[in-house]
Scaffold this motif. Sequence first.
Motif, mmCIF file in Angstrom:
data_model
loop_
_atom_site.group_PDB
_atom_site.id
_atom_site.type_symbol
_atom_site.label_atom_id
_atom_site.label_comp_id
_atom_site.label_asym_id
_atom_site.label_seq_id
_atom_site.Cartn_x
_atom_site.Cartn_y
_atom_site.Cartn_z
ATOM 1 N N ARG A 176 8.637 1.701 1.696
ATOM 2 C CA ARG A 176 9.232 2.159 2.951
ATOM 3 C C ARG A 176 9.292 3.681 3.015
ATOM 4 N NH1 ARG A 176 14.517 -0.933 4.887
ATOM 5 N NH2 ARG A 176 14.231 0.714 6.457
ATOM 6 N N ALA A 177 9.598 4.308 1.873
ATOM 7 C CA ALA A 177 9.643 5.776 1.847
ATOM 8 C C ALA A 177 8.266 6.360 2.132
ATOM 9 C CB ALA A 177 10.157 6.264 0.498
ATOM 10 N N LEU A 178 7.220 5.758 1.589
ATOM 11 C CA LEU A 178 5.862 6.245 1.825
ATOM 12 C C LEU A 178 5.438 5.992 3.268
ATOM 13 C CD1 LEU A 178 4.372 4.987 -1.538
ATOM 14 C CD2 LEU A 178 4.666 7.387 -0.868
ATOM 15 N N ARG A 179 5.795 4.836 3.793
ATOM 16 C CA ARG A 179 5.460 4.544 5.187
ATOM 17 C C ARG A 179 6.150 5.546 6.124
ATOM 18 N NH1 ARG A 179 6.297 -1.246 8.415
ATOM 19 N NH2 ARG A 179 5.115 -0.632 10.286
ATOM 20 N N GLY A 180 7.378 5.904 5.786
ATOM 21 C CA GLY A 180 8.097 6.872 6.602
ATOM 22 C C GLY A 180 7.455 8.236 6.604
ATOM 23 N N GLN A 181 6.631 8.525 5.585
ATOM 24 C CA GLN A 181 5.902 9.787 5.522
ATOM 25 C C GLN A 181 4.468 9.646 6.041
ATOM 26 O OE1 GLN A 181 6.684 12.056 1.684
ATOM 27 N NE2 GLN A 181 7.619 10.081 1.155
ATOM 28 N N ALA A 182 4.202 8.515 6.694
ATOM 29 C CA ALA A 182 2.872 8.239 7.258
ATOM 30 C C ALA A 182 1.796 8.158 6.188
ATOM 31 C CB ALA A 182 2.510 9.290 8.315
ATOM 32 N N ARG A 183 2.165 7.761 4.993
ATOM 33 C CA ARG A 183 1.198 7.574 3.902
ATOM 34 C C ARG A 183 0.920 6.079 3.798
ATOM 35 N NH1 ARG A 183 4.443 11.084 -0.435
ATOM 36 N NH2 ARG A 183 2.956 10.191 -1.915
ATOM 37 N N THR A 184 0.189 5.602 4.793
ATOM 38 C CA THR A 184 0.062 4.170 5.009
ATOM 39 C C THR A 184 -0.654 3.467 3.869
ATOM 40 O OG1 THR A 184 -0.004 4.610 7.386
ATOM 41 C CG2 THR A 184 -0.724 2.432 6.647
ATOM 42 N N ALA A 185 -1.733 4.023 3.383
ATOM 43 C CA ALA A 185 -2.499 3.356 2.324
ATOM 44 C C ALA A 185 -1.650 3.172 1.072
ATOM 45 C CB ALA A 185 -3.766 4.164 2.016
ATOM 46 N N GLU A 186 -0.887 4.209 0.706
ATOM 47 C CA GLU A 186 -0.010 4.082 -0.466
ATOM 48 C C GLU A 186 1.089 3.059 -0.211
ATOM 49 O OE1 GLU A 186 0.886 8.082 -2.515
ATOM 50 O OE2 GLU A 186 0.208 8.641 -0.495
ATOM 51 N N ALA A 187 1.627 3.066 0.999
ATOM 52 C CA ALA A 187 2.677 2.101 1.331
ATOM 53 C C ALA A 187 2.164 0.676 1.203
ATOM 54 C CB ALA A 187 3.194 2.359 2.744
ATOM 55 N N VAL A 188 0.919 0.433 1.647
ATOM 56 C CA VAL A 188 0.336 -0.902 1.525
ATOM 57 C C VAL A 188 0.254 -1.325 0.071
ATOM 58 C CG1 VAL A 188 -1.835 -2.184 1.765
ATOM 59 C CG2 VAL A 188 -0.938 -0.876 3.697
ATOM 60 N N GLU A 189 -0.183 -0.429 -0.797
ATOM 61 C CA GLU A 189 -0.294 -0.777 -2.219
ATOM 62 C C GLU A 189 1.069 -1.118 -2.817
ATOM 63 O OE1 GLU A 189 -2.988 -1.381 -3.966
ATOM 64 O OE2 GLU A 189 -4.084 -1.046 -2.088
ATOM 65 N N TRP A 190 2.084 -0.356 -2.453
ATOM 66 C CA TRP A 190 3.407 -0.623 -3.000
ATOM 67 C C TRP A 190 4.022 -1.891 -2.395
ATOM 68 C CZ3 TRP A 190 5.479 0.832 -7.316
ATOM 69 C CH2 TRP A 190 5.018 1.996 -7.932
ATOM 70 N N LEU A 191 3.673 -2.201 -1.142
ATOM 71 C CA LEU A 191 4.149 -3.468 -0.583
ATOM 72 C C LEU A 191 3.470 -4.653 -1.268
ATOM 73 C CD1 LEU A 191 4.500 -2.713 3.230
ATOM 74 C CD2 LEU A 191 6.327 -3.429 1.655
ATOM 75 N N ARG A 192 2.208 -4.493 -1.637
ATOM 76 C CA ARG A 192 1.551 -5.543 -2.416
ATOM 77 C C ARG A 192 2.258 -5.738 -3.756
ATOM 78 N NH1 ARG A 192 -4.294 -3.128 -0.807
ATOM 79 N NH2 ARG A 192 -4.720 -4.444 1.035
ATOM 80 N N VAL A 201 -1.736 -5.263 10.131
ATOM 81 C CA VAL A 201 -2.177 -5.558 11.492
ATOM 82 C C VAL A 201 -2.078 -4.333 12.386
ATOM 83 C CG1 VAL A 201 -1.637 -6.891 13.580
ATOM 84 C CG2 VAL A 201 -1.677 -8.005 11.330
ATOM 85 N N ASP A 202 -0.937 -3.650 12.318
ATOM 86 C CA ASP A 202 -0.667 -2.594 13.293
ATOM 87 C C ASP A 202 -1.220 -1.229 12.900
ATOM 88 O OD1 ASP A 202 0.620 -4.461 14.815
ATOM 89 O OD2 ASP A 202 2.645 -3.919 14.143
ATOM 90 N N GLU A 203 -1.416 -0.976 11.601
ATOM 91 C CA GLU A 203 -1.804 0.377 11.208
ATOM 92 C C GLU A 203 -3.128 0.437 10.448
ATOM 93 O OE1 GLU A 203 1.280 2.983 9.843
ATOM 94 O OE2 GLU A 203 2.872 1.708 10.666
ATOM 95 N N ILE A 204 -3.411 -0.538 9.610
ATOM 96 C CA ILE A 204 -4.706 -0.525 8.922
ATOM 97 C C ILE A 204 -5.787 -1.037 9.870
ATOM 98 C CG2 ILE A 204 -6.018 -1.343 6.938
ATOM 99 C CD1 ILE A 204 -3.769 0.599 6.236
ATOM 100 N N ALA A 205 -5.555 -2.226 10.434
ATOM 101 C CA ALA A 205 -6.365 -2.753 11.538
ATOM 102 C C ALA A 205 -7.859 -2.790 11.248
ATOM 103 C CB ALA A 205 -6.080 -1.956 12.817
ATOM 104 N N THR A 206 -8.244 -3.260 10.073
ATOM 105 C CA THR A 206 -9.645 -3.491 9.734
ATOM 106 C C THR A 206 -9.852 -4.986 9.581
ATOM 107 O OG1 THR A 206 -9.243 -3.380 7.363
ATOM 108 C CG2 THR A 206 -9.726 -1.295 8.492
ATOM 109 N N PRO A 207 -11.091 -5.451 9.642
ATOM 110 C CA PRO A 207 -11.309 -6.891 9.447
ATOM 111 C C PRO A 207 -10.712 -7.414 8.150
ATOM 112 C CG PRO A 207 -13.290 -5.864 10.316
ATOM 113 C CD PRO A 207 -12.339 -4.740 10.006
ATOM 114 N N GLU A 208 -10.857 -6.616 7.075
ATOM 115 C CA GLU A 208 -10.294 -7.050 5.799
ATOM 116 C C GLU A 208 -8.772 -7.117 5.867
ATOM 117 O OE1 GLU A 208 -14.224 -5.339 5.398
ATOM 118 O OE2 GLU A 208 -12.350 -4.495 6.200
ATOM 119 N N ALA A 209 -8.161 -6.145 6.575
ATOM 120 C CA ALA A 209 -6.704 -6.143 6.715
ATOM 121 C C ALA A 209 -6.238 -7.338 7.525
ATOM 122 C CB ALA A 209 -6.239 -4.847 7.361
ATOM 123 N N TYR A 210 -6.980 -7.661 8.604
ATOM 124 C CA TYR A 210 -6.608 -8.826 9.416
ATOM 125 C C TYR A 210 -6.681 -10.113 8.591
ATOM 126 C CZ TYR A 210 -7.135 -5.777 13.511
ATOM 127 O OH TYR A 210 -7.010 -4.783 14.432
#
Length: 725
Positions: A636-652, A685-694
Amino acid sequence: MTSTGHAGAGSTDARTTDARTTDIGAGGGAGSTGAGTAGSDAEERAYRTAAEHGDAADQHVYAEFLVGRGRVDDAVRWLEEAARGGDPRAARLRAVTAKDRGQYTVAAYWYRTAAERDGACAFGLAELLWERLDDREGAAEWYARGAALGSVECRTNGALLLLSQGRSSEAEVELARAAPHDHVAGRIEQRMAELGERIDLHRARILELTALLGLPPEERPADLPERVAEFLVDAEECAPFSELHTEPEWFTSYPSFLPEAEKAYVEARALGNPRTDQWHALLYYNLDRYEDACRVLADGLRRHPDSRLLYRSLSAVHFQYGELSEYEASLRPGAEAGDRIQQRRLGDLCREQWRTAEARRWLEAAEAGADGDDDPYEAAADSLAKLEEDERTAPPALSAAEESRLPALHAAARTGDQAAELELGRLAEKLHRYPEAVGHYRRAAAAPDASASAVDGGAGGAEQARGAGRNGGEDGSPAAVASPASLASPAAVAAYALGRMLYEECGAHEKAVVPLYLPAARAGDLDAVEGLGALYVRLDDPLAAEPWLRRAARFGRPEAAGWIGNRVGDSYGDMEEAVRWWTRAAKGGKVWYGWRAGKQLVRWRRYEEAEALLRLAWTGREEQEALHEAAYWLARALRGQARTAEAVEWLRTAREVHPLVRLGYSGFMLTSLFDPSMELAELLVDEIATPEAYEEAAALLAAVPETSPKHRAARDLLARVPEQG
């Protein structure tokens, strides 16, 4: 954040009167120490505009708004302006915020700005003086002045202060005046009446039974033994006599009743049951009166020389107070008479002092013997196993250099050299010759600069030490502690060494060693400062612990900083101050507190600060399983800094460890726990939005309708996943 009126040491007659009209514990919701909702922002602008252009009342209203949202830092300016403008409510709230942050001098200043005209401020000031600064004379003055202003709370707590000083007649007059207007005063009157009636009933029944026991045997009622037993442990007309000693707070709050209770115990001797002597001694023990407890037990043994109960009790009291020689002496009669409990205790004592041959003798006797009574007994096998391990290892020994110094040290000690006595104590402790070490440490501590309570082992000195700890400086820490460097005299160092040894090595009770820690703590020895605070925590006296642990925390002790953070956050609701202390603790190596601070900072949208602390917390996950949760908050802290790719990894990662996180929750907390799978799917869905992400999001969401068919968020999110060709 509330302030609880003092009702005497250990009393249950507490009052919550000096309270905020808002709950500072709300800090963490919308509008707290970070960005809020549009509605709360508009509300705040309206309050702020009124405060900027209005009077003290408007400033107070805005300050309360801020405090209610956990923004004490922002509120301070407005509280002070409103207080200077004559608003007593603002002065009171400013004082409470300062007190909760340990700033007792600041708190006293703001209370005093309105105490002469406002009864609630007079009450808060009196309570601060009594409870935090140990100034009973000052507290009595302000309780009286507050009562004159019409504060019934001041009248009631003033009466409690009188009661604690044994001035019961004056207190009863004040309580009678307060009771028609104050339920607390009425409850105190009721408790006093109950205690007096209870002791009167005990004494009357004792005299009745004693008279029957004085009759010739043929004239005594056949059921007299049953009557005596029923009175002692199962009385119907009031609480059993056996329970009187279990409530020492009655006698610390209302000490005028203690002489009557003592008379009851003395009169009960005529019943011929050694348990009454034990209960009498336990009352003194619970009141921290070691010598009186020993006197009662010794007197009981003169009347009941074969009482295992009294011998066991006497040895237990000696043990709790770290009186090692007396402890051993009190064990021997019972051990030699075949008491397996005393044999095991004596065997353990000898084993701990590396007297292995004696230890084996007593432990084998305890294991093989039959004590002939019904007392529960734990076999000595565990102690024998430990002894066998000890016998396979080398006994403690001094180095050649240390051995060579002994003759000169003993010669110097005979001339009164403190440093020599201190060093001999250290060497004896190293050899596990604890009684010998006690002697050396006590002689070193007996210099003129050492307090009497430190020299005599601390008996009866815990309350005195507690009061000394509450006379604080600006931040509430003990005023006598001036620097992190120890300025302790040799006597203070020896007293602390003795206390530490008795507590850590010999099992003495916290209350027995508090006075031994005190001289070194007051002189600035940080180990003693933190240790003293920890003792008070274990004694369930956080008010006494707080100033010492604040001092230790200010000079870099992370465990103390974490405790202070918990105190101000969980007990007082001041999350801003709590996060500051938790941050210190985390950066000092206690990474658990990085999780506590980090998730709060995320809620406040202070993401960059949160990130560093949560990364620290994550490093401790192997030692503390709950810290696996840091992965979610870090995402959440990374997402709040718009570091989406890192946030995805930490959510995984958070999703992988979520089963471990769930183990730490139950009930409502478990059912309302965050779901990292949902947040991960939303981000994909909302920020990565690639076929692999979907595709990954669809897989995450596919199982949700099966387990939670009404999960609207999951259904809506799944509907936003584009169909893949």
